[in-house]
Scaffold this motif. Structure first.
Motif, PDB file in Angstrom:
ATOM      1  N   CYS A  32     -79.329  11.633  57.475  1.00 42.85           N
ATOM      2  CA  CYS A  32     -77.960  11.143  57.033  1.00 42.85           C
ATOM      3  C   CYS A  32     -77.662  11.068  55.614  1.00 42.85           C
ATOM      4  O   CYS A  32     -78.210  10.413  54.996  1.00 42.85           O
ATOM      5  N   CYS A  34     -74.765  10.131  54.337  1.00 43.96           N
ATOM      6  CA  CYS A  34     -73.505   9.280  54.091  1.00 43.96           C
ATOM      7  C   CYS A  34     -73.688   8.267  53.012  1.00 43.96           C
ATOM      8  O   CYS A  34     -74.830   7.889  52.655  1.00 43.96           O
ATOM      9  N   CYS A  37     -75.524   5.164  54.068  1.00 44.60           N
ATOM     10  CA  CYS A  37     -76.839   5.105  54.067  1.00 44.60           C
ATOM     11  C   CYS A  37     -77.494   5.389  52.768  1.00 44.60           C
ATOM     12  O   CYS A  37     -78.592   4.775  52.571  1.00 44.60           O
TER      13      CYS A  37
HETATM   14 ZN    ZN Z   1     -75.572   7.639  57.157  1.00 48.79          ZN
END
Ligand code: ZN
Ligand code: ZN
Length: 164
Positions: A32, A34, A37
């Protein structure tokens, strides 16, 4: 069967107070990218192995569960070592308590787990180059279209048990 060939993987925090094992291979592995994160790890992405909670066995110690804001707004519960506070796994509200997202980097043989999908690549660091042979999505994706049938069945069972 020795550990190199079995599906059992052991892991733990950085101070050694919490040790655990995953007694089977995960259902699916997210890489991930994002910004949540990135902030939580202080790094470029998080590597999360999705697995039934009852397939994660504690060998030593007891993680402390910290209620943490999440991208979805529904919050996640991050299990951390009570001494060194390294994050070992999360439960997300969406998937329920029956499913854990184990932080792959905490496994002793973390090199044995590689991502099945890259997600939120719209916020991927520009210097991170993705391999062309793994599915990648700007944000999230439709699990139905990516997970193998076995994983979809495992998820169904685990999710229903998590609610019970
Ligand atoms: Zn994430
Ligand atoms: Zn620790």
């Amino acid at each position: 069967m020795d550990n190199a060939e079995s599906e059992i993987l052991e892991g733990g925090c950085t101070c050694g107070a919490v040790r655990y094992l995953m007694n089977s291979k995960p259902m699916f592995v997210h890489c991930c990218h994002c910004t949540w994160c990135q902030r939580e790890t202080g790094s470029a992405f998080a590597l999360n192995a999705m697995i039934e909670s009852d397939r994660v066995e504690l060998l030593e110690g007891q993680p402390e569960v910290i209620d943490t804001p999440s991208l979805s707004g529904k919050r996640q519960k991050i299990a951390r070592c009570p001494q060194c506070y390294v994050a070992l796994w999360s439960n997300y509200s969406g998937a329920g308590d029956g499913i854990r997202f184990v932080r792959v980097g905490t496994l002793d043989q973390s090199e044995r787990i590689s991502p099945d999908v890259h997600i939120y690549i719209s916020t991927k660091f520009p210097w991170v180059e993705l391999p062309g042979d793994i599915a990648a999505f700007d944000e999230f994706y439709k699990p139905r279209e990516q997970w193998p049938e076995e994983s979809r069945e495992r998820f169904r069972v685990a999710k229903s048990q998590g609610k019970a």
